[in-house]
Design a protein around this motif. Structure first.
Motif, PDB file in Angstrom:
ATOM      1  N   GLN A   1       0.826  -1.215   0.000  1.00  0.00           N
ATOM      2  CA  GLN A   1       0.000   0.000   0.000  1.00  0.00           C
ATOM      3  C   GLN A   1       0.854   1.256   0.000  1.00  0.00           C
ATOM      4  OE1 GLN A   1      -2.454  -0.474   3.469  1.00  0.00           O
ATOM      5  NE2 GLN A   1      -3.931  -1.805   2.434  1.00  0.00           N
ATOM      6  N   LEU A   2       1.914   1.260   0.780  1.00  0.00           N
ATOM      7  CA  LEU A   2       2.786   2.427   0.844  1.00  0.00           C
ATOM      8  C   LEU A   2       3.505   2.664  -0.486  1.00  0.00           C
ATOM      9  CD1 LEU A   2       4.282   1.866   4.399  1.00  0.00           C
ATOM     10  CD2 LEU A   2       2.604   3.608   3.733  1.00  0.00           C
ATOM     11  N   LEU A   3       3.993   1.601  -1.090  1.00  0.00           N
ATOM     12  CA  LEU A   3       4.668   1.743  -2.374  1.00  0.00           C
ATOM     13  C   LEU A   3       3.695   2.211  -3.451  1.00  0.00           C
ATOM     14  CD1 LEU A   3       6.971  -1.400  -2.283  1.00  0.00           C
ATOM     15  CD2 LEU A   3       7.662   0.995  -2.022  1.00  0.00           C
ATOM     16  N   GLU A   4       2.470   1.721  -3.408  1.00  0.00           N
ATOM     17  CA  GLU A   4       1.458   2.164  -4.370  1.00  0.00           C
ATOM     18  C   GLU A   4       1.146   3.649  -4.159  1.00  0.00           C
ATOM     19  OE1 GLU A   4      -1.066   1.876  -7.632  1.00  0.00           O
ATOM     20  OE2 GLU A   4       0.491   0.505  -6.936  1.00  0.00           O
ATOM     21  N   ARG A   5       1.115   4.093  -2.916  1.00  0.00           N
ATOM     22  CA  ARG A   5       0.863   5.507  -2.634  1.00  0.00           C
ATOM     23  C   ARG A   5       1.996   6.376  -3.181  1.00  0.00           C
ATOM     24  NH1 ARG A   5       0.033   6.796   3.332  1.00  0.00           N
ATOM     25  NH2 ARG A   5      -1.691   5.384   2.996  1.00  0.00           N
ATOM     26  N   ILE A   6       3.241   5.933  -2.992  1.00  0.00           N
ATOM     27  CA  ILE A   6       4.381   6.677  -3.539  1.00  0.00           C
ATOM     28  C   ILE A   6       4.278   6.730  -5.058  1.00  0.00           C
ATOM     29  CG2 ILE A   6       6.894   6.627  -3.880  1.00  0.00           C
ATOM     30  CD1 ILE A   6       7.080   5.451  -0.996  1.00  0.00           C
ATOM     31  N   TYR A   7       3.944   5.606  -5.676  1.00  0.00           N
ATOM     32  CA  TYR A   7       3.785   5.556  -7.131  1.00  0.00           C
ATOM     33  C   TYR A   7       2.735   6.562  -7.585  1.00  0.00           C
ATOM     34  CZ  TYR A   7       2.322   3.894 -11.702  1.00  0.00           C
ATOM     35  OH  TYR A   7       1.970   3.837 -13.029  1.00  0.00           O
ATOM     36  N   LEU A   8       1.595   6.556  -6.951  1.00  0.00           N
ATOM     37  CA  LEU A   8       0.514   7.474  -7.338  1.00  0.00           C
ATOM     38  C   LEU A   8       0.907   8.927  -7.100  1.00  0.00           C
ATOM     39  CD1 LEU A   8      -2.593   5.468  -6.071  1.00  0.00           C
ATOM     40  CD2 LEU A   8      -1.844   5.816  -8.455  1.00  0.00           C
ATOM     41  N   ASN A   9       1.635   9.196  -6.015  1.00  0.00           N
ATOM     42  CA  ASN A   9       2.097  10.556  -5.739  1.00  0.00           C
ATOM     43  C   ASN A   9       3.014  11.072  -6.856  1.00  0.00           C
ATOM     44  OD1 ASN A   9       0.747  10.656  -3.276  1.00  0.00           O
ATOM     45  ND2 ASN A   9       2.568  10.209  -2.065  1.00  0.00           N
TER      46      ASN A   9
END
Length: 143
Positions: A130-138
């Motif tokens: 989830q954290l890596l996906e959030r960084i990706y989306l950011n």
């Protein structure tokens, strides 16, 4: 100090995992690179993609993807078949030999992942995902 920079640590972990994973594939005597394996897997799962779309999926530029596809085709792991409705385009397909290589690498990939994630709980890995996906989306440009 570099070790205090999150993205440095992330890149270090990814590079070490790729070295570890490639060494295990090499040790098993399977003649394929991680990048070649990724391209084969993407094509197996989506045989209607363009080279640009394949590159997007494996995080490689078009020239690198073209080179990998050429090598895989020369080794008869891939075949390019002309599309019946558009003679100018081809569709890439994984050959029986390509499938054999994918099948041989599969248990190694599972073992690599298990070793790399040792000591992390399911909750840890879910949170990390989830954290890596959030960084990706950011970092993804917004329309």
């Amino acid at each position: 100090m570099l070790s205090n920079i999150l993205f440095y640590s992330l890149d270090k972990a990814i590079k070490q995992y790729r070295r570890f994973a490639q060494a295990n594939i090499d040790r098993a005597g399977i003649a394929i690179t991680i990048d070649q394996w990724l391209v084969l897997r993407v094509i197996l799962e989506n045989d209607d993609l363009t080279q640009t779309e394949i590159g997007d999926r494996v995080f490689k530029d078009q020239a690198s993807v073209a080179r990998i596809i050429r090598l895989l085709t020369e080794r008869s792991l891939l075949v390019a078949e002309a599309l019946p409705h558009d003679g100018r385009r081809t569709q890439l397909r994984v050959t029986a030999e390509g499938q054999r290589i994918l099948d041989a690498v599969h248990p190694i990939v599972l073992s690599n992942r298990q070793i790399a994630l040792r000591g992390l709980s399911e909750e840890d890995t879910a949170q990390l995902q989830q954290l890596l996906e959030r960084i990706y989306l950011n970092c993804t440009p917004q329309p």
